[in-house]
Motif scaffolding. Structure first.
Motif, PDB file in Angstrom:
ATOM      1  N   ARG A 213       0.851  -1.188   0.000  1.00 41.46           N
ATOM      2  CA  ARG A 213       0.000   0.000   0.000  1.00 41.46           C
ATOM      3  C   ARG A 213       0.882   1.232   0.000  1.00 41.46           C
ATOM      4  O   ARG A 213       1.646   1.456   0.937  1.00 41.46           O
ATOM      5  CB  ARG A 213      -0.912   0.011   1.239  1.00 41.46           C
ATOM      6  CG  ARG A 213      -1.991  -1.046   1.212  1.00 41.46           C
ATOM      7  CD  ARG A 213      -3.069  -0.736   0.187  1.00 41.46           C
ATOM      8  NE  ARG A 213      -4.117  -1.757   0.187  1.00 41.46           N
ATOM      9  CZ  ARG A 213      -5.187  -1.718  -0.588  1.00 41.46           C
ATOM     10  NH1 ARG A 213      -5.358  -0.692  -1.426  1.00 41.46           N
ATOM     11  NH2 ARG A 213      -6.092  -2.672  -0.559  1.00 41.46           N
ATOM     12  N   CYS A 214       0.775   2.019  -1.062  1.00 37.22           N
ATOM     13  CA  CYS A 214       1.551   3.252  -1.166  1.00 37.22           C
ATOM     14  C   CYS A 214       0.668   4.487  -1.034  1.00 37.22           C
ATOM     15  O   CYS A 214       1.093   5.489  -0.470  1.00 37.22           O
ATOM     16  CB  CYS A 214       2.306   3.293  -2.494  1.00 37.22           C
ATOM     17  SG  CYS A 214       3.469   1.926  -2.727  1.00 37.22           S
TER      18      CYS A 214
ATOM     19  N   THR B  22      -2.686  -1.568  -8.149  1.00 37.98           N
ATOM     20  CA  THR B  22      -1.880  -0.516  -8.772  1.00 37.98           C
ATOM     21  C   THR B  22      -0.555  -0.332  -8.031  1.00 37.98           C
ATOM     22  O   THR B  22       0.509  -0.230  -8.656  1.00 37.98           O
ATOM     23  CB  THR B  22      -2.652   0.804  -8.819  1.00 37.98           C
ATOM     24  OG1 THR B  22      -3.870   0.600  -9.550  1.00 37.98           O
ATOM     25  CG2 THR B  22      -1.850   1.882  -9.511  1.00 37.98           C
ATOM     26  N   ASP B  23      -0.594  -0.287  -6.705  1.00 37.97           N
ATOM     27  CA  ASP B  23       0.643  -0.155  -5.938  1.00 37.97           C
ATOM     28  C   ASP B  23       1.505  -1.403  -6.091  1.00 37.97           C
ATOM     29  O   ASP B  23       2.733  -1.309  -6.216  1.00 37.97           O
ATOM     30  CB  ASP B  23       0.332   0.088  -4.460  1.00 37.97           C
ATOM     31  CG  ASP B  23      -0.251   1.477  -4.216  1.00 37.97           C
ATOM     32  OD1 ASP B  23       0.056   2.396  -5.010  1.00 37.97           O
ATOM     33  OD2 ASP B  23      -1.010   1.647  -3.247  1.00 37.97           O
ATOM     34  N   ALA B  24       0.889  -2.581  -6.076  1.00 37.07           N
ATOM     35  CA  ALA B  24       1.658  -3.811  -6.236  1.00 37.07           C
ATOM     36  C   ALA B  24       2.288  -3.884  -7.616  1.00 37.07           C
ATOM     37  O   ALA B  24       3.433  -4.336  -7.772  1.00 37.07           O
ATOM     38  CB  ALA B  24       0.756  -5.024  -5.996  1.00 37.07           C
TER      39      ALA B  24
ATOM     40  N   ALA C  86       8.056  11.485  -4.662  1.00 41.17           N
ATOM     41  CA  ALA C  86       7.216  11.486  -3.460  1.00 41.17           C
ATOM     42  C   ALA C  86       6.451  10.164  -3.345  1.00 41.17           C
ATOM     43  O   ALA C  86       6.281   9.633  -2.237  1.00 41.17           O
ATOM     44  CB  ALA C  86       6.248  12.663  -3.501  1.00 41.17           C
ATOM     45  N   TYR C  87       5.999   9.633  -4.473  1.00 38.38           N
ATOM     46  CA  TYR C  87       5.301   8.337  -4.458  1.00 38.38           C
ATOM     47  C   TYR C  87       6.245   7.233  -3.991  1.00 38.38           C
ATOM     48  O   TYR C  87       5.883   6.411  -3.134  1.00 38.38           O
ATOM     49  CB  TYR C  87       4.771   8.024  -5.852  1.00 38.38           C
ATOM     50  CG  TYR C  87       4.117   6.674  -5.968  1.00 38.38           C
ATOM     51  CD1 TYR C  87       2.796   6.495  -5.585  1.00 38.38           C
ATOM     52  CD2 TYR C  87       4.822   5.581  -6.453  1.00 38.38           C
ATOM     53  CE1 TYR C  87       2.188   5.251  -5.677  1.00 38.38           C
ATOM     54  CE2 TYR C  87       4.229   4.333  -6.553  1.00 38.38           C
ATOM     55  CZ  TYR C  87       2.920   4.171  -6.164  1.00 38.38           C
ATOM     56  OH  TYR C  87       2.324   2.925  -6.257  1.00 38.38           O
ATOM     57  N   ALA C  88       7.468   7.188  -4.544  1.00 35.99           N
ATOM     58  CA  ALA C  88       8.436   6.175  -4.122  1.00 35.99           C
ATOM     59  C   ALA C  88       8.762   6.310  -2.637  1.00 35.99           C
ATOM     60  O   ALA C  88       8.895   5.304  -1.925  1.00 35.99           O
ATOM     61  CB  ALA C  88       9.707   6.289  -4.964  1.00 35.99           C
ATOM     62  N   ASP C  89       8.860   7.536  -2.167  1.00 33.94           N
ATOM     63  CA  ASP C  89       9.134   7.762  -0.745  1.00 33.94           C
ATOM     64  C   ASP C  89       7.993   7.245   0.123  1.00 33.94           C
ATOM     65  O   ASP C  89       8.213   6.647   1.188  1.00 33.94           O
ATOM     66  CB  ASP C  89       9.371   9.246  -0.480  1.00 33.94           C
ATOM     67  CG  ASP C  89      10.680   9.758  -1.075  1.00 33.94           C
ATOM     68  OD1 ASP C  89      11.547   8.923  -1.409  1.00 33.94           O
ATOM     69  OD2 ASP C  89      10.818  10.994  -1.213  1.00 33.94           O
ATOM     70  N   LYS C  90       6.749   7.473  -0.304  1.00 33.01           N
ATOM     71  CA  LYS C  90       5.604   6.976   0.454  1.00 33.01           C
ATOM     72  C   LYS C  90       5.596   5.445   0.478  1.00 33.01           C
ATOM     73  O   LYS C  90       5.282   4.833   1.508  1.00 33.01           O
ATOM     74  CB  LYS C  90       4.298   7.483  -0.159  1.00 33.01           C
ATOM     75  CG  LYS C  90       3.972   8.929   0.161  1.00 33.01           C
ATOM     76  CD  LYS C  90       2.636   9.331  -0.445  1.00 33.01           C
ATOM     77  CE  LYS C  90       2.311  10.789  -0.115  1.00 33.01           C
ATOM     78  NZ  LYS C  90       1.022  11.213  -0.724  1.00 33.01           N
ATOM     79  N   CYS C  91       5.930   4.834  -0.658  1.00 32.85           N
ATOM     80  CA  CYS C  91       5.980   3.373  -0.701  1.00 32.85           C
ATOM     81  C   CYS C  91       7.006   2.831   0.283  1.00 32.85           C
ATOM     82  O   CYS C  91       6.749   1.840   0.976  1.00 32.85           O
ATOM     83  CB  CYS C  91       6.301   2.903  -2.114  1.00 32.85           C
ATOM     84  SG  CYS C  91       4.972   3.127  -3.304  1.00 32.85           S
ATOM     85  N   ALA C  92       8.167   3.476   0.333  1.00 31.75           N
ATOM     86  CA  ALA C  92       9.211   3.041   1.266  1.00 31.75           C
ATOM     87  C   ALA C  92       8.759   3.234   2.710  1.00 31.75           C
ATOM     88  O   ALA C  92       8.940   2.355   3.561  1.00 31.75           O
ATOM     89  CB  ALA C  92      10.500   3.815   1.001  1.00 31.75           C
ATOM     90  N   GLU C  93       8.141   4.380   2.999  1.00 25.20           N
ATOM     91  CA  GLU C  93       7.716   4.685   4.364  1.00 25.20           C
ATOM     92  C   GLU C  93       6.593   3.765   4.821  1.00 25.20           C
ATOM     93  O   GLU C  93       6.595   3.300   5.970  1.00 25.20           O
ATOM     94  CB  GLU C  93       7.243   6.142   4.423  1.00 25.20           C
ATOM     95  CG  GLU C  93       6.691   6.566   5.781  1.00 25.20           C
ATOM     96  CD  GLU C  93       6.104   7.966   5.764  1.00 25.20           C
ATOM     97  OE1 GLU C  93       5.454   8.344   6.750  1.00 25.20           O
ATOM     98  OE2 GLU C  93       6.286   8.674   4.741  1.00 25.20           O
ATOM     99  N   ARG C  94       5.649   3.459   3.941  1.00 25.73           N
ATOM    100  CA  ARG C  94       4.462   2.715   4.335  1.00 25.73           C
ATOM    101  C   ARG C  94       4.621   1.201   4.230  1.00 25.73           C
ATOM    102  O   ARG C  94       3.777   0.459   4.764  1.00 25.73           O
ATOM    103  CB  ARG C  94       3.262   3.191   3.502  1.00 25.73           C
ATOM    104  CG  ARG C  94       2.909   4.642   3.777  1.00 25.73           C
ATOM    105  CD  ARG C  94       1.836   5.196   2.863  1.00 25.73           C
ATOM    106  NE  ARG C  94       1.534   6.593   3.206  1.00 25.73           N
ATOM    107  CZ  ARG C  94       0.652   7.351   2.581  1.00 25.73           C
ATOM    108  NH1 ARG C  94      -0.023   6.869   1.546  1.00 25.73           N
ATOM    109  NH2 ARG C  94       0.444   8.598   2.975  1.00 25.73           N
TER     110      ARG C  94
END
Length: 523
Positions: A163-164, A388-390, A195-203
């Motif tokens: 989940r991103c 979509t995130d996967a 920012a999307y890649a950062d959210k994916c890493a954080e979440r």
């Protein structure tokens, strides 16, 4: 956010028998142990031989659509299988893979389990199996096999899932067009992608993202094979699922019983070549659609197929400046394009697409919004599945990333040339996509599969497939020295979708391990 539109030390184990364990983990749960079966890699014995707790599928639903598919069906049951997050560290963190099963209707003639993956990457095999279960259960295939869908790691009911973005963030992202290819527009797009890649890493955490690719899905699939009690794997892979199947054949050739690979991803193509080939495939499908449409009195694109590209752009390009209100939401240009692409996957969606394009003339867009929602797997309550995130997470570790902007601009140019109906009129873009900012490196590269000793496999390829062009199937069958069934039609994948010729060939192969004659063609 700009998107892109797809040697072990082993111990032998005796053939497994089924044991239904006394007692239940929770009310309504049947504890069953069929494994370990076949070859078990050293150090992974507890995973390969684990008992499974089969229960009602309703709690496994993650969206409104899966809730409907999983509820009120007495013929399906669900479970989760524990696997290592990182197979190099099997005693550390574990995750769980979701399974949905319909048991063979003729237990005395049962061959084993038949696993299915619908593609994506990011598609739910549990949802696919549930939707196919009724028809499969009435067939020879359903009589002889337990029909099993699985959600690959990070997908759907598997825990955790990737989940991103939240659901509201995904809705907002669909309104962000990213069509501006000026230096300022490119900079903005790249900032959003980072920012999307950062959210994916954080979440999700870098460790999880590092181990979510096909390399690890293939290892999970071998655990599933054994835990389900099969010494050898029988598998149907659609679209991206053909990559899972071909990589399984490479990693575990001696563990293969039968593989049907339908709608093949070309394993030798680079991501760039694959994108351009896919663009050409969508254009071919659109040309077939526009020819079909032109013969209708109500064709939204007019009576001249040669003018269909322009007519489509004339209808959709105004959405860049003025999206259309749809019951409290807005249909963006991106959504209109996505809805059209969704309709290219099957001739059954051509009538809805024509209706949706006709609606645009009257400033209405409910049909195109529904098509786009289907593509993104958004239910009526506004909840998205993990697809979509996967998809992004898997692609970012499955394929080498491209950071050369000159190469990216060339790819964009070639894509516009291959699919002129999708040309938004702006110069080719050179924005870095989210994978360029991904927190972990790729774990695979395109290559010709080498699966020495693998039994004959069967590839099905469709001449008018928009997403996985026909030649990709030809190439995969050649690389794996397998059989090929050609289907003459306009759709993405075909096996078990009602074509008697294809269904007979595939089912005879799966049951009797008999490839159809060379040159078999269906229509």
């Amino acid at each position: 956010m700009r998107r892109q539109l797809l040697l072990l030390l082993a111990l032998p184990v005796l053939a497994a028998c089924t044991t239904v364990m006394p007692g239940r983990a929770t009310p309504g749960t049947e504890i069953e142990q069929r494994g370990p079966a076949g070859v078990v890699p050293a150090g992974l014995e507890r995973f390969y031989g684990q008992a499974l707790g089969w229960e009602d599928c309703t709690p496994y639903a993650t969206t409104g659509s899966t809730k409907s598919a999983f509820s009120n069906k007495s013929n399906i049951e669900c479970a989760r299988v524990e696997v290592p997050l990182d197979y190099a560290k099997p005693t550390d963190r574990t995750i769980k893979i979701g399974l949905l099963r319909q048991r063979a209707t003729s237990s005395d003639q049962r061959i084993g389990s038949l696993l299915v993956n619908p593609g994506g990457p990011g598609g739910s095999g549990m949802a696919a199996a549930a939707s196919m279960a009724k028809d499969v259960g009435r067939s020879d295939l359903g009589a002889r096999f337990d029909f099993v869908g699985f959600d690959p790691r990070g997908v759907g009911a598997s825990e955790p899932s990737v989940r991103c973005l939240t659901d509201p963030e995904r809705d907002a992202d669909r309104l962000d067009l990213d069509v501006d290819t000026s230096p300022e527009g490119i900079a903005q797009t790249e900032a959003e992608n980072k920012a999307y890649a950062d959210k994916c890493a954080e979440r999700n955490g870098p460790e999880f993202l590092e181990n979510v690719g096909t390399r690890d899905v293939v290892r999970d699939l071998d655990v599933l094979r054994s835990a389900l009690g099969d010494a050898k794997l029988s598998f149907i892979g659609y679209s991206y699922g053909t990559r899972i199947g071909s990589e399984y054949a490479e990693a575990f050739p001696a563990n293969v019983r039968a593989l049907v690979l339908d709608g093949a991803v070309d394993p030798t193509q680079s991501e760039a070549d694959s994108l351009v080939a896919q663009g050409a495939g969508f254009q071919k499908a659109f040309t077939a659609f526009s020819t079909w449409c032109a013969a209708r009195k109500d064709c939204a694109l007019g009576t001249d197929p040669a003018q269909a590209n322009k007519a489509f752009r004339d209808l959709t390009l105004p959405l860049i400046q003025k999206p259309i209100d749809v019951e409290g939401r807005k249909l963006s240009y991106t959504d209109a394009i996505t809805g059209a692409i969704q309709a290219m996957y099957s001739e059954q969606l051509w009538s809805p697409l024509n209706a949706g394009l006709a609606e645009l003339r009257n400033n209405r867009a409910s049909t195109l919004m529904l098509l786009a929602d289907t593509y993104y797997d958004r239910d009526e309550q506004g909840k998205y599945s993990s697809i979509t995130d996967a998809f992004t997470a898997i692609k970012c570790v499955d394929d080498p990333r491209q950071t050369d902007k000159a190469v990216l601009a060339d790819i964009a140019r070639k894509y516009k040339e291959a699919a002129p109906f999708l040309d938004d009129g702006n110069p080719p873009a050179a924005a870095l996509d989210p994978c360029a900012y991904w927190p972990v490196p790729p774990t695979a590269t395109p290559h010709t599969p080498k699966a020495d000793g693998v039994p004959p496999i069967l590839v099905v390829s469709t001449t008018g497939d928009p997403a996985t062009p026909y030649e990709a199937g030809v190439n995969l069958a050649k690389a794996l020295a397998g059989g090929l069934v050609t289907f003459q039609g306009n759709q993405h994948t075909v096996y078990l979708q009602g074509n008697r010729c294809v269904d007979t060939a595939g089912t005879d192969y799966l049951i009797n391990l008999k490839l159809p004659p060379a040159g078999t063609t269906c229509s």
